[in-house]
Write a protein that holds these residues in place. Sequence first.
Motif, PDB file in Angstrom:
ATOM      1  N   LEU A 161      50.301  32.650  -0.298  1.00 59.00           N
ATOM      2  CA  LEU A 161      49.905  33.346  -1.515  1.00 59.00           C
ATOM      3  C   LEU A 161      48.823  32.575  -2.260  1.00 59.00           C
ATOM      4  CD1 LEU A 161      50.335  35.694  -3.426  1.00 59.00           C
ATOM      5  CD2 LEU A 161      52.248  34.445  -4.464  1.00 59.00           C
ATOM      6  N   GLN A 162      48.999  31.270  -2.379  1.00 61.13           N
ATOM      7  CA  GLN A 162      48.005  30.467  -3.092  1.00 61.13           C
ATOM      8  C   GLN A 162      46.652  30.500  -2.381  1.00 61.13           C
ATOM      9  OE1 GLN A 162      49.975  26.649  -3.268  1.00 61.13           O
ATOM     10  NE2 GLN A 162      50.884  27.076  -5.270  1.00 61.13           N
ATOM     11  N   ARG A 163      46.677  30.381  -1.056  1.00 58.20           N
ATOM     12  CA  ARG A 163      45.417  30.382  -0.309  1.00 58.20           C
ATOM     13  C   ARG A 163      44.718  31.730  -0.400  1.00 58.20           C
ATOM     14  NH1 ARG A 163      46.738  27.002   5.281  1.00 58.20           N
ATOM     15  NH2 ARG A 163      47.542  25.125   4.252  1.00 58.20           N
ATOM     16  N   SER A 164      45.487  32.800  -0.333  1.00 60.41           N
ATOM     17  CA  SER A 164      44.880  34.128  -0.412  1.00 60.41           C
ATOM     18  C   SER A 164      44.263  34.368  -1.783  1.00 60.41           C
ATOM     19  CB  SER A 164      45.931  35.204  -0.098  1.00 60.41           C
ATOM     20  OG  SER A 164      46.270  35.177   1.277  1.00 60.41           O
ATOM     21  N   LEU A 165      44.906  33.883  -2.828  1.00 60.33           N
ATOM     22  CA  LEU A 165      44.330  34.029  -4.163  1.00 60.33           C
ATOM     23  C   LEU A 165      43.025  33.248  -4.283  1.00 60.33           C
ATOM     24  CD1 LEU A 165      47.599  33.813  -6.299  1.00 60.33           C
ATOM     25  CD2 LEU A 165      46.150  35.827  -5.961  1.00 60.33           C
ATOM     26  N   ARG A 166      42.968  32.060  -3.640  1.00 61.12           N
ATOM     27  CA  ARG A 166      41.722  31.286  -3.666  1.00 61.12           C
ATOM     28  C   ARG A 166      40.620  31.995  -2.884  1.00 61.12           C
ATOM     29  NH1 ARG A 166      45.207  26.631  -3.285  1.00 61.12           N
ATOM     30  NH2 ARG A 166      44.924  26.515  -1.031  1.00 61.12           N
ATOM     31  N   VAL A 167      40.973  32.582  -1.749  1.00 63.61           N
ATOM     32  CA  VAL A 167      39.981  33.315  -0.964  1.00 63.61           C
ATOM     33  C   VAL A 167      39.470  34.520  -1.746  1.00 63.61           C
ATOM     34  CG1 VAL A 167      39.632  34.722   1.111  1.00 63.61           C
ATOM     35  CG2 VAL A 167      40.811  32.532   1.274  1.00 63.61           C
ATOM     36  N   ALA A 168      40.373  35.198  -2.452  1.00 66.37           N
ATOM     37  CA  ALA A 168      39.958  36.358  -3.251  1.00 66.37           C
ATOM     38  C   ALA A 168      38.954  35.931  -4.327  1.00 66.37           C
ATOM     39  CB  ALA A 168      41.181  37.009  -3.892  1.00 66.37           C
ATOM     40  N   THR A 169      39.212  34.793  -4.967  1.00 61.46           N
ATOM     41  CA  THR A 169      38.281  34.282  -5.982  1.00 61.46           C
ATOM     42  C   THR A 169      36.927  33.960  -5.359  1.00 61.46           C
ATOM     43  OG1 THR A 169      40.121  33.358  -7.255  1.00 61.46           O
ATOM     44  CG2 THR A 169      37.921  32.478  -7.692  1.00 61.46           C
ATOM     45  N   TRP A 170      36.957  33.333  -4.177  1.00 64.98           N
ATOM     46  CA  TRP A 170      35.708  33.015  -3.465  1.00 64.98           C
ATOM     47  C   TRP A 170      34.931  34.278  -3.118  1.00 64.98           C
ATOM     48  CZ3 TRP A 170      35.369  33.888   2.095  1.00 64.98           C
ATOM     49  CH2 TRP A 170      34.135  33.539   2.642  1.00 64.98           C
ATOM     50  N   LEU A 171      35.621  35.295  -2.620  1.00 68.51           N
ATOM     51  CA  LEU A 171      34.952  36.528  -2.228  1.00 68.51           C
ATOM     52  C   LEU A 171      34.367  37.259  -3.432  1.00 68.51           C
ATOM     53  CD1 LEU A 171      37.518  37.815   0.414  1.00 68.51           C
ATOM     54  CD2 LEU A 171      35.126  37.307   0.862  1.00 68.51           C
ATOM     55  N   GLU A 172      35.100  37.243  -4.538  1.00 68.82           N
ATOM     56  CA  GLU A 172      34.602  37.903  -5.751  1.00 68.82           C
ATOM     57  C   GLU A 172      33.332  37.240  -6.264  1.00 68.82           C
ATOM     58  OE1 GLU A 172      37.994  37.659  -8.233  1.00 68.82           O
ATOM     59  OE2 GLU A 172      38.980  39.430  -7.359  1.00 68.82           O
ATOM     60  N   GLY A 173      33.170  35.936  -5.963  1.00 73.15           N
ATOM     61  CA  GLY A 173      31.990  35.210  -6.413  1.00 73.15           C
ATOM     62  C   GLY A 173      30.773  35.408  -5.526  1.00 73.15           C
ATOM     63  N   LEU A 174      30.972  36.012  -4.350  1.00 75.69           N
ATOM     64  CA  LEU A 174      29.831  36.244  -3.459  1.00 75.69           C
ATOM     65  C   LEU A 174      28.969  37.360  -3.993  1.00 75.69           C
ATOM     66  CD1 LEU A 174      31.553  36.094   0.062  1.00 75.69           C
ATOM     67  CD2 LEU A 174      30.253  34.291  -1.101  1.00 75.69           C
ATOM     68  N   SER A 175      27.679  37.268  -3.741  1.00 71.89           N
ATOM     69  CA  SER A 175      26.783  38.343  -4.184  1.00 71.89           C
ATOM     70  C   SER A 175      27.053  39.600  -3.385  1.00 71.89           C
ATOM     71  CB  SER A 175      25.316  37.906  -3.989  1.00 71.89           C
ATOM     72  OG  SER A 175      25.071  37.592  -2.635  1.00 71.89           O
ATOM     73  N   ARG A 176      26.895  40.733  -4.046  1.00 73.59           N
ATOM     74  CA  ARG A 176      27.138  42.011  -3.398  1.00 73.59           C
ATOM     75  C   ARG A 176      26.037  42.294  -2.383  1.00 73.59           C
ATOM     76  NH1 ARG A 176      30.941  45.205  -5.919  1.00 73.59           N
ATOM     77  NH2 ARG A 176      31.724  44.411  -7.890  1.00 73.59           N
TER      78      ARG A 176
END
Length: 250
Positions: A235-250
């Motif tokens: 769960l912790q790792r997936s939340l970190r990945v989600a934050t990383w993905l949200e920060g990527l440019s569209r």
Amino acid sequence: MVAALDALADVPPSTDREAVREEYLRRVIPEFTGHQVEDIVWTTAHGDLHYSNVTRGPHILDWEGWGSAPYGYDAATLYLYALLTPATAARIRTALATALNNLSAHLGERGRGEEDGLAASQEATQIRRALADANPEAYLPDLARSLINQSNWLREVGRMEEGLATIQETVGHYQALVDTGSDAYLSNLAWALHNLSIWLGQMGRREEGLAAVQEATRIFHALAETDPMAVKAGLQRSLRVATWLEGLSR
């Protein structure tokens, strides 16, 4: 049997005892299979493993031929003796696939080259795919695990599109297992989706990656209701990945 062979294979190869000669292998393998022998990973083997040398327990008899041999030699020899008994052959093929996956790990640890590690993992996957085609209930989980290993090697050699397709197949297999009522594989599905989201993000497919990691997070949250500690890391790792993905440019 598997534990015994694994323990034997961990013994450094003998310098004065040969279970099989390299010259013989390089001569007969191309003759009968059409494939050339490349680099050989040498280890210690029984050297003459067939069913007359195995008793209940199991106990392995007749050690007079032990010595250095290619990694997986004992499992391959036992498989050849098992070909006339399909159920036994399937069990040996399972052991051989495990040996090949272990070989790929050994190659990685020893820096023997990504292509060799990939080849070993692909052969393991091929064996497990054939087993899963014949009996998906018994062997589909093993195929999914082999595909994860293969995807990691594909990343190592830079074959990203093939690696992505492989991890996508893994997700599909775990989803199929869950769809049949096998909730025991929900955690595997969540981890596969987590890995898929990273692949997608690294390949510039942000939105698809977010969808995958959000589904992984949803599964981890659901599993946390009954056993929070078992899925805490996921769960912790997936939340970190989600934050990383949200920060990527569209």
